[in-house]
Scaffold this motif. Structure first.
Motif, PDB file in Angstrom:
ATOM      1  N   ARG A 270      -2.351  17.841 -13.065  1.00 27.80           N
ATOM      2  CA  ARG A 270      -2.238  16.547 -12.300  1.00 27.80           C
ATOM      3  C   ARG A 270      -2.708  17.191 -10.994  1.00 27.80           C
ATOM      4  O   ARG A 270      -2.468  18.779 -10.653  1.00 27.80           O
ATOM      5  N   GLU A 303      10.400  14.523  -5.068  1.00 33.39           N
ATOM      6  CA  GLU A 303       9.501  12.924  -5.194  1.00 33.39           C
ATOM      7  C   GLU A 303       8.500  13.043  -6.503  1.00 33.39           C
ATOM      8  O   GLU A 303       7.881  14.485  -6.645  1.00 33.39           O
ATOM      9  N   ASP A 304       7.917  11.861  -7.049  1.00 31.84           N
ATOM     10  CA  ASP A 304       7.308  11.881  -8.137  1.00 31.84           C
ATOM     11  C   ASP A 304       5.632  12.384  -7.629  1.00 31.84           C
ATOM     12  O   ASP A 304       5.230  11.449  -6.750  1.00 31.84           O
ATOM     13  N   ALA A 306       2.672  12.688  -9.861  1.00 29.17           N
ATOM     14  CA  ALA A 306       1.808  11.208  -9.983  1.00 29.17           C
ATOM     15  C   ALA A 306       1.708  10.323  -8.933  1.00 29.17           C
ATOM     16  O   ALA A 306       0.899  10.250  -8.187  1.00 29.17           O
ATOM     17  N   ARG A 307       2.889   9.695  -8.518  1.00 29.62           N
ATOM     18  CA  ARG A 307       2.735   8.170  -7.356  1.00 29.62           C
ATOM     19  C   ARG A 307       2.617   8.842  -5.721  1.00 29.62           C
ATOM     20  O   ARG A 307       2.162   8.269  -4.820  1.00 29.62           O
ATOM     21  N   LEU A 308       3.145  10.382  -5.617  1.00 27.30           N
ATOM     22  CA  LEU A 308       1.921  10.909  -4.337  1.00 27.30           C
ATOM     23  C   LEU A 308       0.882  11.309  -4.258  1.00 27.30           C
ATOM     24  O   LEU A 308       0.054  10.794  -3.220  1.00 27.30           O
ATOM     25  N   HIS A 310      -1.301   9.625  -5.897  1.00 30.44           N
ATOM     26  CA  HIS A 310      -1.611   8.486  -5.795  1.00 30.44           C
ATOM     27  C   HIS A 310      -2.184   7.535  -4.597  1.00 30.44           C
ATOM     28  O   HIS A 310      -2.542   6.759  -3.779  1.00 30.44           O
ATOM     29  N   GLN A 311      -0.855   7.625  -4.020  1.00 28.70           N
ATOM     30  CA  GLN A 311      -1.199   7.664  -2.261  1.00 28.70           C
ATOM     31  C   GLN A 311      -1.703   8.702  -1.464  1.00 28.70           C
ATOM     32  O   GLN A 311      -2.562   7.790  -0.657  1.00 28.70           O
ATOM     33  N   LYS A 318      -7.374   9.834  -8.591  1.00 31.69           N
ATOM     34  CA  LYS A 318      -6.085   9.216  -7.610  1.00 31.69           C
ATOM     35  C   LYS A 318      -5.251   8.495  -8.273  1.00 31.69           C
ATOM     36  O   LYS A 318      -3.894   8.787  -8.641  1.00 31.69           O
ATOM     37  N   ASP A 319      -6.083   7.517  -8.871  1.00 37.16           N
ATOM     38  CA  ASP A 319      -5.191   5.747  -9.668  1.00 37.16           C
ATOM     39  C   ASP A 319      -4.830   6.403 -10.803  1.00 37.16           C
ATOM     40  O   ASP A 319      -4.421   5.963 -11.475  1.00 37.16           O
ATOM     41  N   LYS A 320      -5.186   7.457 -11.205  1.00 37.87           N
ATOM     42  CA  LYS A 320      -4.297   8.442 -12.504  1.00 37.87           C
ATOM     43  C   LYS A 320      -3.817   9.415 -12.207  1.00 37.87           C
ATOM     44  O   LYS A 320      -3.175   9.949 -13.236  1.00 37.87           O
ATOM     45  N   GLY A 321      -2.559   9.034 -11.489  1.00 35.76           N
ATOM     46  CA  GLY A 321      -1.424  10.055 -10.588  1.00 35.76           C
ATOM     47  C   GLY A 321      -2.298  11.597 -10.549  1.00 35.76           C
ATOM     48  O   GLY A 321      -1.646  11.901 -10.894  1.00 35.76           O
TER      49      GLY A 321
END
Length: 626
Positions: A270, A303-304, A306-308, A310-311, A318-321
């Protein structure tokens, strides 16, 4: 004249005349233009650029673009970019630079070439230059030591010339201060917008106005050509049962393509991309890097990822982490690849810089390199051999049906023949929207169909799934429909277009009032920005509006024209202008100096190269690019 020559081709006189014409072409036209080497793509001051050199450079450039765009690059994109012309121009430029360097007395010693080659990791074994490795690598890439060493010499010569010429660029202290003041300038704006969508309901539609508008706009509504087919389909899968593939054939295929089954190490990763372009300033790049470093701190704090991603990521993933899927070496840009393949599973990289920007990378999965055994590769080999074998069987079956159609005299009469192959039918369809069922949905079939006229029978058409025989039963030519048949669509388009005109007129009236009264118009909602620099975040304000406002600093508090972004029209008022309060720190100043020095070097080099090109004799064989 041409007919006379054809009729008397055996005449001694005509044969002699042809020889004379050929000699004229050779010595006065074509032969002279081709110089001494028909394989030369260009000649620069008598120095040939072989087509081979162009082809190698072009292939490297295409591969670089493919890696940049994720491995896919449509052929039409290369044509639109005029990539062949770009590569040729680059080779001509390099040759001009090389010749210019030699004229300037810049020389490269044999020792410098030797040291450069010895420092290349590709030729090292156990950390040291190895002659056997050097020869092996060159042979594998079909290069001779002489040609490779000549290319290294040229590269060193060009780089030394660029450094020497660029050294003439200087940046006076006063000019530096002027640039710093320019970059540190800040403005504060009031701004508001007039939305065209708010005016759609106000558009009055009359029959006469709509008819007049449609007369001018009707080509937008022109329909695409359509056709309706009778066709016979022969899918490969219908004949697969007749193909026998034994174990011996599988083993033979495996041995013949043994290298195919050596599977390199794959890694799934990722990333979070903080995008930077070549046009961005050092300040913007530095800000992006700091942003990446802040997110990295959060990742290390637990912190995760994939979530970061996406943000914060500015990549399409980004939409797939940030998930990039699995890939092997050679598919990513070098710094990115080096980082991925140096990490362990679950590890996160530091900030990695590539031509796309700054990345944070996490390795999710590692699949070690391995070689598939015959047993493991057998299902795929069997399927491949079956599909190879079935083509001949299906082709024979389709050819028999084609001969039967010819004997019957038409597709319609063949359809009445007892025991004949089923004749399928389509409704009318366009090439861009083929039928959704059966073999007719294959783009190859649609392409073949629209190459035929009404009443024509195709030859055998091969698609991805089999063969087909087509008969064009009917066609509908492209046409402009009458207004009545597309009225609803035309009304909607008319309202949309006229709403833009109304919005623009309203915005211009508001701006006129503001300039006249030297005050913000009360009827337009007003927003107020923070102090803005020329570079950085703008909030909800369009970037282009900020750029336009900086052009008007010191001229007037309101611009002389309405500013548009798409179908939205903006007014703005310059509330204040000031020099930034923060002092330019040493790092920022150094970055600015480097940027300005680089710009100065570029200008000097461009002028020098322009003069070299102006004085040069350059011939190109553009037909070889086609």
């Amino acid at each position: 004249m041409l007919n006379i020559l054809r009729k008397n081709a055996q005449s001694v006189f005509v044969q002699a005349l042809v020889v004379i014409i050929a000699l004229v072409f050779i010595f006065w036209g074509f032969g002279r233009k081709m110089q001494d080497n028909p394989n030369a793509l260009a000649v620069v001051n008598g120095k040939e650029i072989p087509y081979r050199d162009f082809q190698q450079s072009y292939e490297r450039t295409v591969e670089a673009y493919k890696r940049q765009f994720g491995g896919q690059l449509p052929p039409e994109a290369l044509q639109e970019m005029k990539l062949k012309e770009q590569v040729l121009d680059q080779l001509i430029q390099e040759e001009l630079l090389r010749q210019g360097a030699e004229k300037a007395g810049i020389m490269i010693s044999d020792g410098a070439v030797q040291r450069k080659i010895q420092d290349m990791p590709a030729f090292n074994a156990n950390g040291r230059f190895d002659l056997a490795t050097y020869k092996f690598v060159l042979e594998r890439n079909r290069l001779s030591p002489a040609s490779f060493e000549a290319s290294i010499r040229n590269d060193l010569l060009v780089n030394r010339a660029l450094a020497a010429i660029g050294s003439f660029a200087v940046m006076p202290e006063q000019e530096m201060r002027n640039w710093i003041e320019y970059i540190d300038q800040e403005i504060k704006l009031a701004y508001g917008s007039v939305q065209s969508d708010d005016y759609i309901a106000r558009v009055q539609v009359t029959d006469d106005a709509l008819a007049s508008w449609y007369e001018a706009a009707k080509q937008r509504y022109k329909t695409a050509p359509q056709c309706k087919l009778l066709y016979l389909a022969f899918p490969f899968e219908d004949d697969l049962a007749q193909v026998t593939v034994n174990e011996e054939a599988i083993r033979a295929s495996y041995q013949e393509h043994a290298a195919t089954y050596n599977m390199p190490e794959k890694r799934r990763a990722r990333h979070i991309l903080f995008k930077v372009t070549a046009e961005d300033s050092p300040e913007t790049k530095n800000a992006k890097k700091k942003e990446a470093e802040k997110v990295l701190v959060r990742i290390k704090a637990g912190e995760d990822f994939a979530r970061l991603a996406h943000q914060f990521s500015e990549d399409v993933t980004k939409d797939k982490g940030g998930d990039l899927g699995s890939f092997v070496r050679g598919q990513m840009e070098q710094p990115f690849e080096d980082s991925v393949f140096s990490l362990k599973k679950g590890e996160v990289s530091g900030v990695v810089e590539t031509s796309s920007g700054f990345h944070l990378i996490k390795v999710e999965e590692i699949t070690p390199a391995k070689t598939q055994t015959v047993a493991e590769a057998s299902p795929a080999i069997r399927k491949e051999l079956e599909w190879k074998g079935v083509k001949a069987i299906t082709f024979k079956r389709a050819s028999s049906a084609y001969e039967a159609i010819i004997r019957a005299g038409s597709m319609a009469k063949y359809s009445e023949t007892p025991g004949g192959h089923p004749v399928l039918r389509t409704d009318f369809f366009t090439q861009d929207a083929p039928p959704k069922e059966g073999m007719a949905k294959d783009p190859a079939l649609a392409q073949a169909a629209f190459g035929l006229r009404k009443g024509e029978l195709s030859s055998l058409v091969e698609t991805g799934g089999g063969y087909a025989i087509l008969f064009v039963d009917d066609v509908k030519d492209s046409m402009v429909p009458d207004l009545a048949s597309v009225r609803d669509r035309a009304v909607a388009d008319y309202r949309k277009e006229k709403s833009v005109e109304l919005a623009k007129a309203a915005a211009e009236e508001l701006l006129h009032k503001a300039r006249e009264q030297k005050n913000w118009p009360a009827e337009l909602p007003r927003k107020e920005s923070d102090y803005l620099k020329r570079i950085g975040a703008t909030g909800a304000m369009p970037e282009s509006l900020r750029q336009d406002a900086f052009l008007h600093v010191g001229k007037d508090i309101f611009p002389e024209r309405v500013f548009s972004v798409g179908t939205v029209f903006y007014l703005y008022q310059i509330l204040d202008s000031r020099q930034g309060k923060s002092e330019t720190d040493a790092t920022k100043r150094l970055l600015l100096e480097q940027q300005l020095q680089g710009a100065g070097k570029s200008m000097v080099l461009a002028d020098w190269l322009g003069q070299l090109r102006k004085e040069a004799s350059i011939w190109t064989n553009t037909r070889m690019l086609q």
